[in-house]
Write a protein that holds these residues in place. Sequence first.
Motif, PDB file in Angstrom:
ATOM      1  N   VAL A  26      -3.478  59.607 -72.625  1.00 23.46           N
ATOM      2  CA  VAL A  26      -4.462  58.594 -72.229  1.00 23.46           C
ATOM      3  C   VAL A  26      -4.122  57.293 -72.947  1.00 23.46           C
ATOM      4  CG1 VAL A  26      -6.903  57.924 -72.303  1.00 23.46           C
ATOM      5  CG2 VAL A  26      -6.293  60.299 -71.804  1.00 23.46           C
ATOM      6  N   ILE A  27      -4.182  56.200 -72.204  1.00 22.83           N
ATOM      7  CA  ILE A  27      -3.955  54.882 -72.816  1.00 22.83           C
ATOM      8  C   ILE A  27      -5.246  54.068 -72.683  1.00 22.83           C
ATOM      9  CG2 ILE A  27      -2.597  52.745 -72.772  1.00 22.83           C
ATOM     10  CD1 ILE A  27      -0.360  54.341 -71.396  1.00 22.83           C
ATOM     11  N   VAL A  28      -5.685  53.494 -73.786  1.00 20.83           N
ATOM     12  CA  VAL A  28      -6.891  52.662 -73.740  1.00 20.83           C
ATOM     13  C   VAL A  28      -6.528  51.228 -74.148  1.00 20.83           C
ATOM     14  CG1 VAL A  28      -9.306  52.436 -74.431  1.00 20.83           C
ATOM     15  CG2 VAL A  28      -8.216  54.695 -74.468  1.00 20.83           C
ATOM     16  N   PRO A  29      -6.320  50.358 -73.152  1.00 23.01           N
ATOM     17  CA  PRO A  29      -6.056  48.957 -73.483  1.00 23.01           C
ATOM     18  C   PRO A  29      -7.375  48.195 -73.595  1.00 23.01           C
ATOM     19  CG  PRO A  29      -5.675  49.368 -71.136  1.00 23.01           C
ATOM     20  CD  PRO A  29      -6.285  50.615 -71.712  1.00 23.01           C
ATOM     21  N   GLU A  30      -7.553  47.431 -74.644  1.00 23.73           N
ATOM     22  CA  GLU A  30      -8.788  46.629 -74.738  1.00 23.73           C
ATOM     23  C   GLU A  30      -8.571  45.430 -75.644  1.00 23.73           C
ATOM     24  OE1 GLU A  30     -12.039  49.004 -76.375  1.00 23.73           O
ATOM     25  OE2 GLU A  30     -10.626  50.247 -77.484  1.00 23.73           O
ATOM     26  N   MET A  31      -9.391  44.406 -75.415  1.00 20.64           N
ATOM     27  CA  MET A  31      -9.234  43.157 -76.155  1.00 20.64           C
ATOM     28  C   MET A  31     -10.116  43.157 -77.399  1.00 20.64           C
ATOM     29  SD  MET A  31      -9.027  40.930 -72.731  1.00 20.64           S
ATOM     30  CE  MET A  31      -9.295  39.368 -73.485  1.00 20.64           C
ATOM     31  N   ASN A  32      -9.833  44.143 -78.235  1.00 23.41           N
ATOM     32  CA  ASN A  32     -10.490  44.264 -79.534  1.00 23.41           C
ATOM     33  C   ASN A  32      -9.653  45.234 -80.347  1.00 23.41           C
ATOM     34  OD1 ASN A  32     -11.326  47.032 -78.990  1.00 23.41           O
ATOM     35  ND2 ASN A  32     -12.904  46.153 -77.661  1.00 23.41           N
ATOM     36  N   MET A  33     -10.065  45.565 -81.531  1.00 21.92           N
ATOM     37  CA  MET A  33      -9.243  46.401 -82.406  1.00 21.92           C
ATOM     38  C   MET A  33      -9.399  47.903 -82.138  1.00 21.92           C
ATOM     39  SD  MET A  33      -7.304  44.474 -84.166  1.00 21.92           S
ATOM     40  CE  MET A  33      -6.712  45.435 -85.559  1.00 21.92           C
ATOM     41  N   GLY A  34     -10.091  48.256 -81.058  1.00 23.48           N
ATOM     42  CA  GLY A  34     -10.170  49.677 -80.702  1.00 23.48           C
ATOM     43  C   GLY A  34     -11.581  50.218 -80.684  1.00 23.48           C
ATOM     44  N   GLN A  35     -12.460  49.531 -79.958  1.00 22.67           N
ATOM     45  CA  GLN A  35     -13.863  49.952 -79.976  1.00 22.67           C
ATOM     46  C   GLN A  35     -14.146  51.083 -78.988  1.00 22.67           C
ATOM     47  OE1 GLN A  35     -16.683  46.702 -80.247  1.00 22.67           O
ATOM     48  NE2 GLN A  35     -15.300  45.469 -81.474  1.00 22.67           N
ATOM     49  N   ILE A  36     -13.544  51.030 -77.819  1.00 27.50           N
ATOM     50  CA  ILE A  36     -13.761  52.129 -76.857  1.00 27.50           C
ATOM     51  C   ILE A  36     -12.765  53.265 -77.092  1.00 27.50           C
ATOM     52  CG2 ILE A  36     -13.407  52.732 -74.400  1.00 27.50           C
ATOM     53  CD1 ILE A  36     -16.251  51.820 -74.900  1.00 27.50           C
ATOM     54  N   SER A  37     -11.553  52.934 -77.564  1.00 27.27           N
ATOM     55  CA  SER A  37     -10.569  54.008 -77.793  1.00 27.27           C
ATOM     56  C   SER A  37     -11.117  55.000 -78.828  1.00 27.27           C
ATOM     57  CB  SER A  37      -9.241  53.431 -78.268  1.00 27.27           C
ATOM     58  OG  SER A  37      -9.395  52.740 -79.489  1.00 27.27           O
ATOM     59  N   ARG A  38     -11.869  54.476 -79.755  1.00 27.14           N
ATOM     60  CA  ARG A  38     -12.478  55.321 -80.784  1.00 27.14           C
ATOM     61  C   ARG A  38     -13.429  56.341 -80.135  1.00 27.14           C
ATOM     62  NH1 ARG A  38     -16.538  54.376 -84.906  1.00 27.14           N
ATOM     63  NH2 ARG A  38     -15.636  54.921 -86.917  1.00 27.14           N
ATOM     64  N   GLU A  39     -14.137  55.854 -79.140  1.00 25.58           N
ATOM     65  CA  GLU A  39     -15.082  56.699 -78.430  1.00 25.58           C
ATOM     66  C   GLU A  39     -14.339  57.719 -77.577  1.00 25.58           C
ATOM     67  OE1 GLU A  39     -19.127  57.380 -78.300  1.00 25.58           O
ATOM     68  OE2 GLU A  39     -17.872  56.070 -79.548  1.00 25.58           O
ATOM     69  N   VAL A  40     -13.256  57.272 -76.942  1.00 24.19           N
ATOM     70  CA  VAL A  40     -12.450  58.182 -76.120  1.00 24.19           C
ATOM     71  C   VAL A  40     -11.924  59.318 -77.000  1.00 24.19           C
ATOM     72  CG1 VAL A  40     -10.319  58.368 -74.757  1.00 24.19           C
ATOM     73  CG2 VAL A  40     -11.851  56.403 -74.432  1.00 24.19           C
ATOM     74  N   LYS A  41     -11.406  58.950 -78.171  1.00 28.50           N
ATOM     75  CA  LYS A  41     -10.878  59.973 -79.101  1.00 28.50           C
ATOM     76  C   LYS A  41     -11.987  60.919 -79.537  1.00 28.50           C
ATOM     77  CE  LYS A  41      -7.299  56.930 -80.955  1.00 28.50           C
ATOM     78  NZ  LYS A  41      -7.107  55.886 -81.955  1.00 28.50           N
ATOM     79  N   ARG A  42     -13.166  60.381 -79.725  1.00 26.82           N
ATOM     80  CA  ARG A  42     -14.283  61.190 -80.220  1.00 26.82           C
ATOM     81  C   ARG A  42     -14.688  62.278 -79.216  1.00 26.82           C
ATOM     82  NH1 ARG A  42     -19.830  61.357 -79.971  1.00 26.82           N
ATOM     83  NH2 ARG A  42     -19.944  59.693 -78.425  1.00 26.82           N
ATOM     84  N   VAL A  43     -14.646  61.921 -77.930  1.00 26.43           N
ATOM     85  CA  VAL A  43     -15.147  62.894 -76.948  1.00 26.43           C
ATOM     86  C   VAL A  43     -14.075  63.886 -76.492  1.00 26.43           C
ATOM     87  CG1 VAL A  43     -16.928  61.312 -76.146  1.00 26.43           C
ATOM     88  CG2 VAL A  43     -14.769  61.454 -74.883  1.00 26.43           C
ATOM     89  N   ILE A  44     -12.801  63.575 -76.730  1.00 19.80           N
ATOM     90  CA  ILE A  44     -11.737  64.492 -76.288  1.00 19.80           C
ATOM     91  C   ILE A  44     -11.561  65.597 -77.330  1.00 19.80           C
ATOM     92  CG2 ILE A  44      -9.271  64.728 -75.800  1.00 19.80           C
ATOM     93  CD1 ILE A  44      -9.329  61.891 -74.668  1.00 19.80           C
TER      94      ILE A  44
END
Lengths: 278, 380
Positions: free
Chosen positions: B332-350
Motif C-alpha cells: 500500500v502506498i499513501v501519498p499525502e501533503m504532510n508528514m504522514g497523518q493518514i498513513s499512520r492511520e492506515v498502518k494502525r488498522v492493517i
Amino acid sequence: MAEITKLIHKYLRHDKKFPHVWCPGCGIGIMLGALIRAIDSSGYDKDDIVLVSGIGCTGRLPVYVDFNTLHTTHGRALTFATGIKLAKPRLKVIVVMGDGDAIAIGGNHFIHAARRNIDLTSIIVNNSVYGMTGGQYSPATPYGMKTTTSMYSNVEHDFKIAELAVTAGAAFVGRGTVYHAKLLDSLFEKAFHKAGFSVVEVISHCHTQYGRLNRMGSAVEMMEWQRDHAVTVEKARQMKSDELQDKFVIGVLVDRELPPYEEEYEKVRKWAKGVDKK
Amino acid sequence: MKKKKRKELLLQGNEAIVEGALKAGCRFFAGYPITPATEISEILSVKLPKVDGTFIQMEDEIASLGAVIGASLTGTKSMTATSGPGFSLMQENLGFAIITEIPCVIVDAMRGGPSTGLPTSPSQSDVMQARWGTHGDHPIIVLCPSTVSECFTLTIKAFNFSERFRNPVILLVDEVVAHMREKIAIPDDEEIEVFNRVKPTVPPEWYIPYQDTPRGVPPMADFGEGYRYHVTGLTHDIRGFPTSRPDEIDPFIRRLFRKISQNFGEMQIGEFFMTDDADISIVAYGCVARSAKRAVIDARERGIKVGLLKLNTIWPFMRTAVEKLVAKSKIVIVPEMNMGQISREVKRVIKSDVKVFTINKVDSTIITPEEIWARIKEVS
Ligand SMILES: Cc1ncc(C[n+]2csc(CCOP(=O)(O)OP(=O)(O)O)c2C)c(N)n1
Ligand code: SF4
Ligand SMILES: [Mg+2]
C-alpha cells in the motif's frame, strides 16, 4: 410566602436545580432577583426569553431560571447571542457575564457587539475579581488591590466597564450596584426596552475572596461600601473631579437612538433582492 | 422517459461549496476572511440575504463559530469557513458544539503550517487537527472532496450528517481543490437528498433534551419554540443540567461516541478505482487522489496492477475499506501533503504483514502523478 418571593419562584427551576453554587451573601443572587423582577414587569413570555452566559460564578446564573438558557464558553457569550438574535430576531436575548468574562477574554467580542449595535441586553456583574477560579485579578481590579495573583499589590489599572461600553457605541448604558436593588430593577427594564445594544454594569462584591484579602469585611460591609462610593449621574454633574476621585457613577450613562444591526441588515436583504436600490 | 439535462456550471471549488450549502438549506454564515477560504464568505455575503438568510463578518474565528452555534440553536442551518490559523481559534467552540450536540458545518481550506505558514499554498496538514484539535475525548465527522463536483455533494452530505447525528461536521479541502475550476452538473432539487434534524414531538413538559434513543441521537428542540431547556458546555445529565455523577457522565460520553460508531456505515464515502486485482494499492484523498488516479492509469498501461482507494470520509476512518483493500494488495502506498497523518492511520488498522509505503511532501507543491509513479516502480 411574600408576594416578592412568590414572583421569584415563578421563574426558578427550583424542582430541578437547587441548591445553587454561590457563597452565602454573594451579590449575584441580588442581581438575579432584580433580573427576574424586571423581566416579569416587562411582561415577556418565558418562551421568548433567551438567557445566555459565559463562564464564572456569574456564568452559572442561567441554569437556575426557567427560560431558554445557554451556558457557553468563557468570554464568548455575546458571540452565541449574536447568532441567536440574528437568526430569530423575535427572541429577547439577555446576556449575563462576569467582569473577566466580558472584558478580559471576551473584551473583543464586547466592544464589537456594542459597535454593531446588535439588539441584545448585556448585564455584567463586576465584582472586581475572577471569582470562580479563586480570586485572581481581572481587568476590573483597581490599582493597588490584593488578589491571589497580585499578593503584593495590583500594578495594573482597571477598565471602567460602563464607560467603555459608551465609547464602543452601545445605545444604552447604565450602572448600578447590588446595594441599590431598586435602581437595578429600573435599569434592567430600560435596557430591555431599548432597541439596540444595551449594557448594565452591576457593581457587586466577592466577599469570600476579594473582600477577605483586602480586609473589606462581610458582604454587608461591602454593600455599605457600595452605598458610600456610588454617586448618581445627576449628583456627579454638580461635583468637582477631585470630589469624584474615589467614587463611581450610577444611573443611566447613555441612552441614544441608533438603528439596531437587525434593522440595518434588513436593508441589505432588500438591496440583495433588488426591492430597494443602493 | 427522456432524461432532463442537468444544469452545468463551470465553478471553483469554493463556489461549489457555497452552492452545496445553499441547496442543503444553510441560511446563516458567520466568518472571518482568510485565504484560501475567503471566496466562500464573499459569495455568501451576496447570496444569503437574497434568500432571507444572514451573513455576518465577525471579529475573529472564535466569534464566528460562536455565532454559528447560536444560530443553529434556533433551528437555522449554519456554517463557517476558514483556514488553519482560524481553524485553530475555532477549536474551543468546536468542542462546545460537540458536547452540546448542536449541528454545524465548518469548512477548513487547508494551507501549509504551522502558524501563518503558507497562506496560498496547498497542504493536507490539518487531518489530525480536524480529528483531535479540540480538547477532550470526542467524536468527529470529517469529509474531504477531491473534485469541484465533490465540493458540492460533500457539502450537502456535511449538512445532512451534522443534522442527522447532531455533531459538527468538518469539510476539509485543500487549496488546490478550493481554487480549481471544473465543470459540474447541478442536480435538480428533487434529486438532492436533504436531511433536517429530528425535532421533539412530545409536549414540552415531557421533553428530555439529552435522553438516549436507539440511534443515540436525541431529538433537538429549537430555542424559542416552547421547550425551555438548558444547554451547557459542562458535562450534563439527560435533562441538560450539569452533573458530576460518574454514573451519568459515563453513559453520556459513551453515547456521544456510539451515535457515530453505530452509524459508521452510513458515513463511509469513498471510491475503489481498479482495486479488484491490484497488487499495489494507493490510499489518497483531496487533490492527491487526482494525481494518484492518473498514476494508476499510467501504471496499468505499463502492465503493473495498481489500484486506488480514494477517501472522501477522513473521519471516522474508513477502516473496513482499507481492510478490503489489503485482502488482495500486499503493498500500500499513501501519498499525502504532510508528514504522514493518514498513513499512520492506515498502518494502525492493517493487522496483516502488508507493507505500507509513504510519500510525504511538505514543500508547498502538489504531489504529481510522476512522483507517485516513481514510488510505484521503487516498491514493486
Ligand atoms: C478559556 C478559559 N480560560 C480560563 C477558564 C477558567 N475560568 C473560569 S471562570 C474564570 C474567571 C471568572 O471571572 P469573572 O468572569 O469575573 O466571573 P466571576 O466568577 O467573578 O463571576 C476563569 C479564568 C475557562 N473556563 N476557560
Ligand atoms: S466566589 Fe465570590 S463571586 Fe463567586 S459565589 Fe462566592 S462570593 Fe460570589
Ligand atoms: Mg468577576
